[in-house]
Motif scaffolding. Structure first.
Motif, PDB file in Angstrom:
ATOM      1  N   GLN A 164      39.354  42.535  42.885  1.00 47.08           N
ATOM      2  CA  GLN A 164      40.522  41.743  42.496  1.00 47.08           C
ATOM      3  C   GLN A 164      41.197  41.114  43.714  1.00 47.08           C
ATOM      4  O   GLN A 164      41.576  39.931  43.692  1.00 47.08           O
ATOM      5  CB  GLN A 164      41.521  42.629  41.744  1.00 47.08           C
ATOM      6  CG  GLN A 164      41.089  43.004  40.333  1.00 47.08           C
ATOM      7  CD  GLN A 164      42.122  43.847  39.647  1.00 47.08           C
ATOM      8  OE1 GLN A 164      42.588  44.851  40.199  1.00 47.08           O
ATOM      9  NE2 GLN A 164      42.508  43.462  38.427  1.00 47.08           N
ATOM     10  N   THR A 186      32.157  32.199  36.267  1.00 46.08           N
ATOM     11  CA  THR A 186      33.116  33.234  35.883  1.00 46.08           C
ATOM     12  C   THR A 186      34.164  33.453  36.969  1.00 46.08           C
ATOM     13  O   THR A 186      35.339  33.701  36.681  1.00 46.08           O
ATOM     14  CB  THR A 186      32.375  34.560  35.598  1.00 46.08           C
ATOM     15  OG1 THR A 186      31.353  34.341  34.645  1.00 46.08           O
ATOM     16  CG2 THR A 186      33.332  35.612  35.070  1.00 46.08           C
ATOM     17  N   SER A 187      33.752  33.346  38.231  1.00 44.35           N
ATOM     18  CA  SER A 187      34.697  33.565  39.326  1.00 44.35           C
ATOM     19  C   SER A 187      35.816  32.537  39.324  1.00 44.35           C
ATOM     20  O   SER A 187      36.923  32.819  39.786  1.00 44.35           O
ATOM     21  CB  SER A 187      33.959  33.535  40.668  1.00 44.35           C
ATOM     22  OG  SER A 187      33.499  32.236  40.968  1.00 44.35           O
ATOM     23  N   ASP A 190      37.903  33.551  35.305  1.00 45.25           N
ATOM     24  CA  ASP A 190      38.489  34.812  34.837  1.00 45.25           C
ATOM     25  C   ASP A 190      38.224  35.919  35.844  1.00 45.25           C
ATOM     26  O   ASP A 190      37.100  36.410  35.958  1.00 45.25           O
ATOM     27  CB  ASP A 190      37.890  35.160  33.474  1.00 45.25           C
ATOM     28  CG  ASP A 190      38.471  36.424  32.872  1.00 45.25           C
ATOM     29  OD1 ASP A 190      39.346  37.027  33.511  1.00 45.25           O
ATOM     30  OD2 ASP A 190      38.039  36.795  31.766  1.00 45.25           O
ATOM     31  N   SER A 192      39.222  39.076  35.826  1.00 45.12           N
ATOM     32  CA  SER A 192      38.910  40.364  35.227  1.00 45.12           C
ATOM     33  C   SER A 192      37.435  40.444  34.825  1.00 45.12           C
ATOM     34  O   SER A 192      36.758  41.445  35.092  1.00 45.12           O
ATOM     35  CB  SER A 192      39.812  40.603  34.012  1.00 45.12           C
ATOM     36  OG  SER A 192      39.498  41.851  33.419  1.00 45.12           O
ATOM     37  N   THR A 193      36.934  39.395  34.183  1.00 48.61           N
ATOM     38  CA  THR A 193      35.524  39.379  33.769  1.00 48.61           C
ATOM     39  C   THR A 193      34.607  39.372  34.979  1.00 48.61           C
ATOM     40  O   THR A 193      33.595  40.081  35.021  1.00 48.61           O
ATOM     41  CB  THR A 193      35.237  38.149  32.897  1.00 48.61           C
ATOM     42  OG1 THR A 193      36.104  38.168  31.750  1.00 48.61           O
ATOM     43  CG2 THR A 193      33.788  38.141  32.426  1.00 48.61           C
ATOM     44  N   PHE A 194      34.972  38.580  35.980  1.00 40.43           N
ATOM     45  CA  PHE A 194      34.157  38.511  37.191  1.00 40.43           C
ATOM     46  C   PHE A 194      34.073  39.882  37.861  1.00 40.43           C
ATOM     47  O   PHE A 194      32.987  40.342  38.240  1.00 40.43           O
ATOM     48  CB  PHE A 194      34.744  37.484  38.162  1.00 40.43           C
ATOM     49  CG  PHE A 194      34.093  37.486  39.512  1.00 40.43           C
ATOM     50  CD1 PHE A 194      32.835  36.916  39.711  1.00 40.43           C
ATOM     51  CD2 PHE A 194      34.722  38.081  40.603  1.00 40.43           C
ATOM     52  CE1 PHE A 194      32.232  36.933  40.955  1.00 40.43           C
ATOM     53  CE2 PHE A 194      34.123  38.096  41.855  1.00 40.43           C
ATOM     54  CZ  PHE A 194      32.877  37.513  42.018  1.00 40.43           C
ATOM     55  N   CYS A 195      35.203  40.558  38.004  1.00 36.72           N
ATOM     56  CA  CYS A 195      35.210  41.847  38.702  1.00 36.72           C
ATOM     57  C   CYS A 195      34.543  42.941  37.878  1.00 36.72           C
ATOM     58  O   CYS A 195      34.011  43.907  38.431  1.00 36.72           O
ATOM     59  CB  CYS A 195      36.635  42.240  39.071  1.00 36.72           C
ATOM     60  SG  CYS A 195      37.302  41.207  40.406  1.00 36.72           S
ATOM     61  N   THR A 196      34.564  42.798  36.558  1.00 38.36           N
ATOM     62  CA  THR A 196      33.818  43.731  35.718  1.00 38.36           C
ATOM     63  C   THR A 196      32.320  43.564  35.957  1.00 38.36           C
ATOM     64  O   THR A 196      31.563  44.547  36.021  1.00 38.36           O
ATOM     65  CB  THR A 196      34.136  43.507  34.233  1.00 38.36           C
ATOM     66  OG1 THR A 196      35.536  43.735  34.012  1.00 38.36           O
ATOM     67  CG2 THR A 196      33.331  44.437  33.346  1.00 38.36           C
ATOM     68  N   MET A 197      31.884  42.320  36.096  1.00 33.39           N
ATOM     69  CA  MET A 197      30.484  42.041  36.380  1.00 33.39           C
ATOM     70  C   MET A 197      30.085  42.552  37.764  1.00 33.39           C
ATOM     71  O   MET A 197      28.944  42.974  37.986  1.00 33.39           O
ATOM     72  CB  MET A 197      30.202  40.544  36.288  1.00 33.39           C
ATOM     73  CG  MET A 197      30.339  39.973  34.889  1.00 33.39           C
ATOM     74  SD  MET A 197      30.227  38.164  34.872  1.00 33.39           S
ATOM     75  CE  MET A 197      28.543  37.936  35.418  1.00 33.39           C
TER      76      MET A 197
END
Length: 450
Positions: A164, A186-187, A190, A192-197
């Motif tokens: 993050q 994605t970066s 979003d 949150s989605t990027f860091c989940t990936m």
């Protein structure tokens, strides 16, 4: 295979032929310039160099060992021979030599130059941190590279909170670190989605938590010893899906020899298929079959290798056969099936104790470790086969090729490489000899020894 329960001897046979007297020099000595058995996926032709894979029986501590360092090339981490100029935090123990370190530095400065030209924040420290994870001793975990059959991440696994922070300040550099369009898109949309990936399912290994785990980093780069003196060792799988493998040359008892590539995958076509000639049965624990193989010390130049297997003649007489063969002239991954030259055949009076080891000593001789014919109590002849005086090396009637006697069934043997500095002990031959009811033993084989 080696679970026999009778008493007999092995005869070590010595091929006294000038053409076998090549000095045994391993052209593939370990070193960072040479890849490991499952090292990399460059477009190299695959030698049947299954010589690289070493089979060992290890006494390992039962205490759980949490640390498991591994590099992207499936090899263990190491101390670089020269200091690193760029990823200096890994110069004592990691996965990069000077050449790889220089390549990472070149990519880094190319990105910095583009960022400067575009007037963007350089994010120099974060950029360097992420790029240098290729040198981490846990690189294989960070990049999900442990499994050779799945894609390797282009970016290391980042812990969610670290990601993050990195994303909020430096998301503009992501497109220079990866070609993955999904990650790039994605970066920008979003965090949150990027860091989940970017996160890893195993939180012990995401960056930077991997640096702070005492279980992972205590004694890193050192051999750990428990209170009982047992060593903690890491094991690497070099092959699977084999039927009754008999030695770490990827040979199967039923008569197949396979070629494994450096990434751990296996070629579809076997290097050698002797299944039509090898004597095998459905009996679980049968000691007959394709039992041994040895590459000539100069195999790289002459393509010669030797095999050891069981045969049956006229559906009744059983023998062991030792033959020389050659690799195909047109395909280095396939043996020439018509090149077999039989060197020696020995009649087997029983189904067990067939030996099977072939190896070249440092004297250039090919040593053949045969069984004596089997059965409990060594019942053959007045003295049995193990102490048959006609087999003594100094007996006038002895066969000159018999090297040593008085042992039972030498299933696997090895040549001592010697002390790495003094070379003391170099060339000795060690053999495991199967016991009958109460004892097993390891012997040092000497000329004329009983």
């Amino acid at each position: 295979m080696p679970g026999q329960t009778d008493r007999v001897k092995d005869v070590l046979r010595h091929l006294n032929s000038k053409q076998e007297r090549a000095l045994c020099q391993n052209d593939r000595e370990a070193g960072r310039s040479a890849p490991s058995p499952r090292a990399f996926t460059h477009s190299c032709s695959a030698w049947p160099v299954l010589l690289w894979a070493v089979g060992v029986t290890l006494l390992i501590s039962l205490r759980p060992a949490s640390s498991h360092p591994q590099c992207l090339d499936f090899a263990p981490p190491f101390k670089p021979p020269w200091h690193l100029e760029f990823c200096t935090q890994y110069q004592e123990f990691g996965c990069c030599d000077q050449k790889t370190d220089n390549m990472i530095a070149e990519r880094y400065w190319d990105i910095i130059e583009v960022l400067e030209t575009q007037g963007l924040d350089l994010c120099a420290d974060s950029l360097k941190e992420i790029m240098c994870q290729e040198c981490s001793p846990y690189a294989a975990h960070l990049f999900d590279a442990e499994d050779p059959y799945t894609p390797v991440r282009e970016l290391p696994g980042l812990c969610f909170s670290y990601c993050q922070n990195f994303h909020s300040k430096c998301r503009h550099v992501i497109k220079y670190l990866t070609q993955n369009q999904l990650l790039q898109d994605t970066s920008q949309r979003d965090m949150s989605t990027f860091c989940t990936m970017m996160d890893l399912s195993d939180q012990d290994y995401c960056y930077p938590k991997v640096l702070n785990s005492p279980g992972l980093n205590s004694n890193l780069g050192q051999v750990a010893e428990d209170p009982q003196g047992c060593l903690q060792l890491c094991l690497t799988e070099v092959a699977n899906n084999l039927r009754n493998p008999v030695l770490m040359l990827h040979t199967e008892q039923v008569g197949f020899v396979w070629v494994y590539l450096h990434d751990g995958s296996r070629l579809e076509q076997p290097f050698l298929d002797m299944s039509g000639d090898v004597m095998t049965t459905p009996w679980l624990g049968d000691e007959r079959g394709f039992l041994g193989m040895a590459f000539h010390p100069k195999y790289k130049h002459n393509g010669r290798f030797f095999i050891y297997y069981s045969i049956q003649v006229n559906s009744k007489l059983e023998k062991i056969r030792i033959s020389e063969m050659k690799v195909s002239d047109s395909d280095m991954n396939v043996a020439d099936p018509y090149s077999e030259r039989v060197i020696l055949e020995i009649v087997e009076p029983a189904a067990n104790h067939n030996g099977g080891q072939l190896l070249f000593g440092l004297d250039g001789y090919l040593y053949i470790f045969t069984g004596d014919g089997g059965k409990a109590g060594d019942p053959f002849g007045k003295y049995g086969n193990a102490q048959n005086k006609s087999a003594l090396l100094d007996d006038p009637e002895a066969r000159p090729e018999v090297f040593a006697y008085g042992v039972r069934n030498m299933w696997r043997c090895s040549v001592d490489r010697g002390d790495p500095v003094s070379r003391h002990g170099r060339g000795r031959i060690f053999c495991g000899d199967v016991g009958q009811n109460r004892y097993e033993e390891v012997d040092i084989i000497v000329k004329g020894g009983n």
